[in-house]
Design a protein around this motif. Structure first.
Motif, mmCIF file in Angstrom:
data_model
loop_
_atom_site.group_PDB
_atom_site.id
_atom_site.type_symbol
_atom_site.label_atom_id
_atom_site.label_comp_id
_atom_site.label_asym_id
_atom_site.label_seq_id
_atom_site.Cartn_x
_atom_site.Cartn_y
_atom_site.Cartn_z
ATOM 1 N N GLN A 1 -9.212 -17.485 -52.380
ATOM 2 C CA GLN A 1 -8.190 -18.533 -52.398
ATOM 3 C C GLN A 1 -7.550 -18.637 -53.783
ATOM 4 N N PHE A 2 -8.373 -18.587 -54.831
ATOM 5 C CA PHE A 2 -7.861 -18.649 -56.202
ATOM 6 C C PHE A 2 -6.930 -17.471 -56.495
ATOM 7 N N VAL A 3 -7.369 -16.278 -56.111
ATOM 8 C CA VAL A 3 -6.560 -15.076 -56.344
ATOM 9 C C VAL A 3 -5.232 -15.185 -55.592
ATOM 10 N N ALA A 4 -5.262 -15.661 -54.365
ATOM 11 C CA ALA A 4 -4.027 -15.802 -53.577
ATOM 12 C C ALA A 4 -3.060 -16.780 -54.239
ATOM 13 N N LEU A 5 -3.585 -17.843 -54.811
ATOM 14 C CA LEU A 5 -2.717 -18.816 -55.475
ATOM 15 C C LEU A 5 -2.155 -18.286 -56.793
ATOM 16 N N MET A 6 -2.879 -17.381 -57.430
ATOM 17 C CA MET A 6 -2.406 -16.799 -58.694
ATOM 18 C C MET A 6 -1.353 -15.717 -58.466
ATOM 19 N N GLN A 7 -1.283 -15.155 -57.280
ATOM 20 C CA GLN A 7 -0.347 -14.069 -56.964
ATOM 21 C C GLN A 7 1.093 -14.407 -57.359
ATOM 22 N N PRO A 8 1.647 -15.519 -56.899
ATOM 23 C CA PRO A 8 3.040 -15.804 -57.261
ATOM 24 C C PRO A 8 3.217 -16.269 -58.712
ATOM 25 N N LEU A 9 2.113 -16.545 -59.394
ATOM 26 C CA LEU A 9 2.198 -17.033 -60.774
ATOM 27 C C LEU A 9 2.096 -15.916 -61.809
ATOM 28 N N GLY A 10 1.941 -14.660 -61.348
ATOM 29 C CA GLY A 10 1.902 -13.547 -62.283
ATOM 30 C C GLY A 10 0.578 -12.808 -62.321
ATOM 31 N N LEU A 11 -0.103 -12.738 -61.200
ATOM 32 C CA LEU A 11 -1.371 -12.014 -61.126
ATOM 33 C C LEU A 11 -1.172 -10.560 -61.545
ATOM 34 N N ILE A 12 -2.004 -10.100 -62.485
ATOM 35 C CA ILE A 12 -1.918 -8.711 -62.953
ATOM 36 C C ILE A 12 -3.029 -7.876 -62.343
ATOM 37 N N GLU A 13 -4.271 -8.344 -62.476
ATOM 38 C CA GLU A 13 -5.385 -7.607 -61.889
ATOM 39 C C GLU A 13 -6.590 -8.515 -61.701
ATOM 40 N N VAL A 14 -7.525 -8.036 -60.853
ATOM 41 C CA VAL A 14 -8.736 -8.777 -60.531
ATOM 42 C C VAL A 14 -9.913 -7.824 -60.596
ATOM 43 N N CYS A 15 -11.002 -8.283 -61.176
ATOM 44 C CA CYS A 15 -12.255 -7.530 -61.209
ATOM 45 C C CYS A 15 -13.341 -8.439 -60.653
ATOM 46 N N ARG A 16 -14.046 -7.973 -59.603
ATOM 47 C CA ARG A 16 -15.068 -8.796 -58.940
ATOM 48 C C ARG A 16 -16.421 -8.099 -58.998
ATOM 49 N N THR A 17 -17.476 -8.909 -59.090
ATOM 50 C CA THR A 17 -18.824 -8.360 -59.201
ATOM 51 C C THR A 17 -19.431 -7.978 -57.873
ATOM 52 N N GLY A 18 -19.043 -8.592 -56.802
ATOM 53 C CA GLY A 18 -19.740 -8.456 -55.533
ATOM 54 C C GLY A 18 -20.664 -9.650 -55.371
ATOM 55 N N VAL A 19 -21.170 -9.848 -54.193
ATOM 56 C CA VAL A 19 -21.968 -11.028 -53.864
ATOM 57 C C VAL A 19 -23.396 -10.881 -54.366
ATOM 58 N N ALA A 20 -23.882 -11.930 -55.008
ATOM 59 C CA ALA A 20 -25.307 -12.080 -55.300
ATOM 60 C C ALA A 20 -25.781 -13.221 -54.403
ATOM 61 N N ALA A 21 -26.888 -13.013 -53.697
ATOM 62 C CA ALA A 21 -27.336 -14.012 -52.736
ATOM 63 C C ALA A 21 -28.845 -14.146 -52.775
ATOM 64 N N ILE A 22 -29.315 -15.356 -52.488
ATOM 65 C CA ILE A 22 -30.745 -15.638 -52.443
ATOM 66 C C ILE A 22 -30.981 -16.733 -51.409
ATOM 67 N N ALA A 23 -32.116 -16.659 -50.728
ATOM 68 C CA ALA A 23 -32.440 -17.679 -49.726
ATOM 69 C C ALA A 23 -32.919 -18.950 -50.422
ATOM 70 N N ARG A 24 -32.607 -20.076 -49.825
ATOM 71 C CA ARG A 24 -33.106 -21.349 -50.351
ATOM 72 C C ARG A 24 -34.597 -21.474 -50.046
ATOM 73 N N GLY A 25 -35.250 -22.353 -50.769
ATOM 74 C CA GLY A 25 -36.652 -22.625 -50.501
ATOM 75 C C GLY A 25 -37.582 -21.901 -51.462
ATOM 76 N N ALA A 26 -38.869 -22.181 -51.326
ATOM 77 C CA ALA A 26 -39.877 -21.675 -52.257
ATOM 78 C C ALA A 26 -40.392 -20.273 -51.887
ATOM 79 N N GLU A 27 -40.056 -19.800 -50.683
ATOM 80 C CA GLU A 27 -40.566 -18.505 -50.246
ATOM 81 C C GLU A 27 -39.904 -17.373 -50.992
ATOM 82 N N ARG A 28 -40.673 -16.311 -51.191
ATOM 83 C CA ARG A 28 -40.181 -15.099 -51.838
ATOM 84 C C ARG A 28 -39.662 -14.140 -50.777
ATOM 85 N N MET A 29 -38.712 -13.318 -51.138
ATOM 86 C CA MET A 29 -38.132 -12.347 -50.213
ATOM 87 C C MET A 29 -39.181 -11.368 -49.737
#
Length: 180
Positions: A152-180
């Motif tokens: 959503q942020f990137v889409a809103l920046m498009q008409p304002l002069g977006l030059i480029e975007v670099c993304r890390t990819g998703v980091a995810a973890i389950a909630r709670g005390a259990e280990r993966m």
């Protein structure tokens, strides 16, 4: 439509595509990532996001977080095939194991002067994006959050002069005390 009683008139059920976040704990050794990626490419499965990092230095373990899309049957195949790879310790489908925390980081470069510059700064503040580099002609914003927030942020920046975007990819973890 075929004749009554004909098998050709039966409609095939349409399976819906689902997006899943899968976390894979693997040995941190050369070639492991290539084997995991090879499993996807060899079967024509798409990876929408991929994040890899060593998570346990002493145990030499890395965590691979993969976001992929497929039918429920394909997702099940992916998990089963990942689980059979030799250096894999565990495969967890974070999408089905309850509430998860998912974040991504993006660096967004925007050029602009005048009103567009002011609007970019205003939107960045609204999205809690931080300016990590700035000149009279551009900004580089750092933003973290769910994929949808970043898109959503990137889409809103498009008409304002977006030059480029670099993304890390998703980091995810389950909630709670259990280990993966």
């Amino acid at each position: 439509m075929g004749q009554p009683g004909s098998a050709y008139s039966l409609e095939k059920p349409v399976e819906t595509l689902e997006t899943h976040t899968i976390s894979v704990l693997v040995d941190n050794e050369p070639g492991v990532l290539a084997r995991v990626i090879g499993l996807f490419s060899g079967r024509g499965y798409n990876i929408e996001s991929l994040t890899v990092s060593e998570t346990e230095h002493e145990a030499h373990l890395s965590r691979i977080t993969i976001v992929t899309t497929g039918t429920p049957m394909v997702i099940e195949q992916i998990k089963n095939q990942l689980d059979r790879l030799v250096p894999v310790h565990s495969v967890t489908d974070l999408t089905v194991c309850g509430e998860t925390i998912e974040r991504e980081l993006a660096l967004v470069k925007v050029a602009g002067v005048g009103e567009k510059r002011v609007e970019a700064l205003r939107l960045a503040e609204t999205f809690r994006a931080k300016a990590v580099d700035a000149s009279l002609e551009h900004f580089v914003f750092e933003i973290t959050g769910r994929q949808s927030k970043i898109e959503q942020f990137v889409a809103l920046m498009q008409p304002l002069g977006l030059i480029e975007v670099c993304r890390t990819g998703v980091a995810a973890i389950a909630r709670g005390a259990e280990r993966m």
